[in-house]
Design a protein around this motif. Structure first.
Motif, mmCIF file in Angstrom:
data_model
loop_
_atom_site.group_PDB
_atom_site.id
_atom_site.type_symbol
_atom_site.label_atom_id
_atom_site.label_comp_id
_atom_site.label_asym_id
_atom_site.label_seq_id
_atom_site.Cartn_x
_atom_site.Cartn_y
_atom_site.Cartn_z
ATOM 1 N N ASP A 30 44.682 1.346 86.318
ATOM 2 C CA ASP A 30 43.870 1.993 87.352
ATOM 3 C C ASP A 30 42.888 2.928 86.644
ATOM 4 O O ASP A 30 42.840 2.996 85.413
ATOM 5 C CB ASP A 30 44.737 2.745 88.357
ATOM 6 C CG ASP A 30 45.651 3.772 87.692
ATOM 7 O OD1 ASP A 30 45.354 4.186 86.542
ATOM 8 O OD2 ASP A 30 46.652 4.164 88.313
ATOM 9 N N THR A 31 42.114 3.646 87.402
ATOM 10 C CA THR A 31 41.063 4.482 86.815
ATOM 11 C C THR A 31 41.641 5.513 85.842
ATOM 12 O O THR A 31 41.093 5.743 84.753
ATOM 13 C CB THR A 31 40.275 5.191 87.922
ATOM 14 O OG1 THR A 31 39.732 4.213 88.805
ATOM 15 C CG2 THR A 31 39.143 6.023 87.322
ATOM 16 N N LYS A 74 41.040 5.990 81.691
ATOM 17 C CA LYS A 74 40.579 7.233 81.072
ATOM 18 C C LYS A 74 41.552 7.714 80.012
ATOM 19 O O LYS A 74 41.149 8.180 78.934
ATOM 20 C CB LYS A 74 40.407 8.306 82.148
ATOM 21 C CG LYS A 74 39.229 8.058 83.082
ATOM 22 C CD LYS A 74 39.104 9.178 84.109
ATOM 23 C CE LYS A 74 37.875 8.952 85.004
ATOM 24 N NZ LYS A 74 37.733 10.031 86.014
ATOM 25 N N GLU A 125 34.885 3.704 78.149
ATOM 26 C CA GLU A 125 35.459 3.205 79.397
ATOM 27 C C GLU A 125 34.762 1.928 79.854
ATOM 28 O O GLU A 125 35.410 1.011 80.370
ATOM 29 C CB GLU A 125 35.344 4.273 80.487
ATOM 30 C CG GLU A 125 36.259 5.461 80.290
ATOM 31 C CD GLU A 125 36.197 6.414 81.471
ATOM 32 O OE1 GLU A 125 35.927 5.946 82.605
ATOM 33 O OE2 GLU A 125 36.408 7.627 81.268
ATOM 34 N N ASN A 139 36.573 -1.671 80.881
ATOM 35 C CA ASN A 139 36.397 -2.282 82.195
ATOM 36 C C ASN A 139 35.755 -3.672 82.092
ATOM 37 O O ASN A 139 36.109 -4.581 82.839
ATOM 38 C CB ASN A 139 35.557 -1.365 83.080
ATOM 39 C CG ASN A 139 36.327 -0.121 83.515
ATOM 40 O OD1 ASN A 139 37.536 -0.176 83.727
ATOM 41 N ND2 ASN A 139 35.626 1.008 83.628
#
Length: 541
Positions: A299-300, A304, A314, A318
């Motif tokens: 997830d985000t 990070k 990042e 992704n």
């Protein structure tokens, strides 16, 4: 009798199909010989690529016609040809106006020797040129037997020209030709010869599903599975919905079996940015075999945290996640596997079973390159480990040699990919680890030149692009003569063979690859072996 008749009568006394055709008039060792043809009509019967013999005083030279030309002794004939007088034309033709042939001697039979050797000398003036006989072909190329297999015959003769299969499998090799020129037929014939010789196992990546069975649009052909049966040829498929063989096995690949190096070759197909390799190796180092699954579940916050601890961007993580998701959705990919199809395939290859990997409806270049690269890397690792262990123990590996057949080879062997892909490694290593390549391609100019120069034998069909012709002749002697020969091949069913499997370059007309002829060939091969048990084995009975 007219002068023309006297001349023709003189020629008839000396020239027949197997008698001498002309005499050497000049030439150089570095550039070849020039032969004046005695019969004016001989220039129409001969063709570039013909195998010929020059009888010297002490030696016999074997070579190939690389060019044919017309010459005159008087330049005035060019300005004012005697076209208005047929009588004068007949008198001049063959005397003041004549034909010549350029010959490149490749081999020489020395006195008191029974085997030709590479030519390092040239014959004297007026040495006689003659057409090669069946005995000359047998002396130079050998005869079909348990290790010699003929892909065809010379274009104007019915004499088989065998390849030395024992020499062929010592190195990686290539089959080249433009689309529609018959590469698949040449490859099928080579594979039939290798199966019959029974010296290696074959792993064939069949992207278009055309080698196991006859293509639906060419029912007169015969596939390897149909020819040799499931005891000799085993099908593995990525798409069991398109494979009707009861003995076929389905290939499944676990996400936990995919390494970053497996994906590196797919950079172009997946449109990966240059940083993906660094990101992938960081992920593999942190999460082990589950690195792809873990990445897809990010997830985000997880992205990070990972980027903060590793220093990667990042955006790169992704972007890689999106590409990995595309891989994970392929129908033959599952999350995890307890068994490996690699072990099963290697076991069968070592028992002499030939493996055809079919792709069915999973026939994109992404599928082809991923599966071929993944399987080949692991097989090569296994072979390399076995060979090195045997060497450390002071012995030799007992692994059965393996030939990997790779279609659309330029996708794997571009200058950039060849330096990092397993296929480039195999081509450069030759047979050190008992694994070689048979690359099949219509665009040799896209293949790394170093790889092309390492190929032991090249079977070259018609190529129209000059860049492809120049590339395929990389590392070959007498490129100018062979360039002319390639330019004169018929669009189909003709090829040039050059390399270690033949003693000298030769042009051939490919033998017919129809069901009846190939079945007769296999049965005839068994008879020459004089071993009924061996024949039943070959036919999968």
């Amino acid at each position: 009798m007219s002068l023309d008749g006297q001349h023709n009568a003189h020629v008839t006394d000396h020239v027949s199909d197997n008698a001498f055709l002309g005499v050497v008039t000049d030439g150089r060792f570095s550039q070849g010989l020039r032969v004046r043809l005695l019969d004016p009509a001989a220039v129409e019967r001969l063709r570039v690529g013909s195998f010929v013999v020059i009888e010297g005083i002490e030696r016999r030279y074997f070579g190939m016609i690389t060019d044919l030309s017309l010459d005159t002794t008087d330049a005035a004939l060019l300005a004012d040809p005697p076209i208005r007088s047929p009588f004068l034309s007949r008198i001049v033709r063959g005397t003041h106006a004549y034909a010549t042939a350029e010959i490149r001697p490749s081999l020489v039979l020395e006195p008191e020797s029974d085997q030709p050797q590479p030519a390092r000398s040239i014959p004297p003036h007026f040495a006689r040129l003659r057409q090669a006989t069946a005995d000359d072909f047998a002396l130079v190329f050998g005869q079909e037997d348990s290790t010699h297999f003929a892909l065809g015959t010379p274009p104007a003769m019915e004499i088989p020209v065998p390849l030395d299969l024992a020499e062929l499998v010592k190195r990686s090799n290539g089959v080249f030709g433009q689309s529609g020129s018959g590469k698949s037929v040449l490859t099928r014939l080579l594979l039939v010869g290798l199966v019959l010789a029974d010296q290696v196992s074959i792993l064939l990546f069949d992207m278009h599903n055309e080698y196991a069975r006859a293509p639906t649009d060419q029912p007169e052909l015969v596939g390897l599975l149909e020819l040799f049966g499931p005891s000799r040829v085993q099908i593995y498929t990525l798409d069991d919905r398109t494979e009707r063989s009861a003995s076929a096995r389905t290939i499944q690949i676990g996400l936990d079996q995919i390494e970053p190096d497996d994906i590196e070759l797919l950079a172009e197909e997946l449109n990966l940015n240059p940083t993906f390799a660094t990101v992938a190796h960081h992920l593999r180092a942190r999460y082990g075999p589950q690195w792809i699954r873990q990445t897809l579940e990010f997830d985000t916050e997880a992205v990070k945290e990972f980027c903060a601890s590793t220093g990667v961007a990042e955006a790169s993580v992704n972007a890689l996640r999106a590409k990995l998701d595309r891989l994970a959705k392929r129908p033959y990919i599952c999350e995890t596997l307890d068994t490996s199809v690699i072990d099963e395939i290697i076991g069968k290859l070592q028992r002499g079973t030939h493996i055809i990997v079919q792709f069915g409806r999973c026939d994109s270049f992404l599928d082809y390159m991923l599966v071929a690269n993944l399987l080949t890397r692991r097989i090569h690792d296994r072979y390399t480990e076995d060979v090195l262990e045997a060497q450390q123990a002071g012995g030799q590996s007992n692994l059965r040699p393996l030939v990997i057949v790779l279609e659309e080879a330029h996708k794997f062997l571009t200058p950039e990919a060849a330096r990092q892909s397993i296929f480039g490694t195999i081509a450069r290593e030759m047979r050190k680890y008992r694994v070689t390549l048979l690359i099949v391609d219509q665009r040799p100019s896209s293949i790394d030149r170093e790889i092309l120069s390492q190929l032991g034998t090249k079977v070259i069909g018609p190529l129209s692009d000059q860049h492809d012709i120049e590339a395929v002749l990389t590392g070959v002697a007498d490129r100018s003569g062979l360039r002319s020969l390639l330019a004169n091949l018929s669009p189909r069913q003709e090829c040039v063979i050059v390399g270690h499997a033949v003693r000298m370059p030769v042009a051939i007309r490919t033998r017919q690859y129809r069901r009846e002829e190939i079945l007769a060939l296999v049965r005839g091969w068994g008879k020459t072996m004089d071993d009924e048990r061996h024949l039943r084995l070959l036919l999968g009975q």
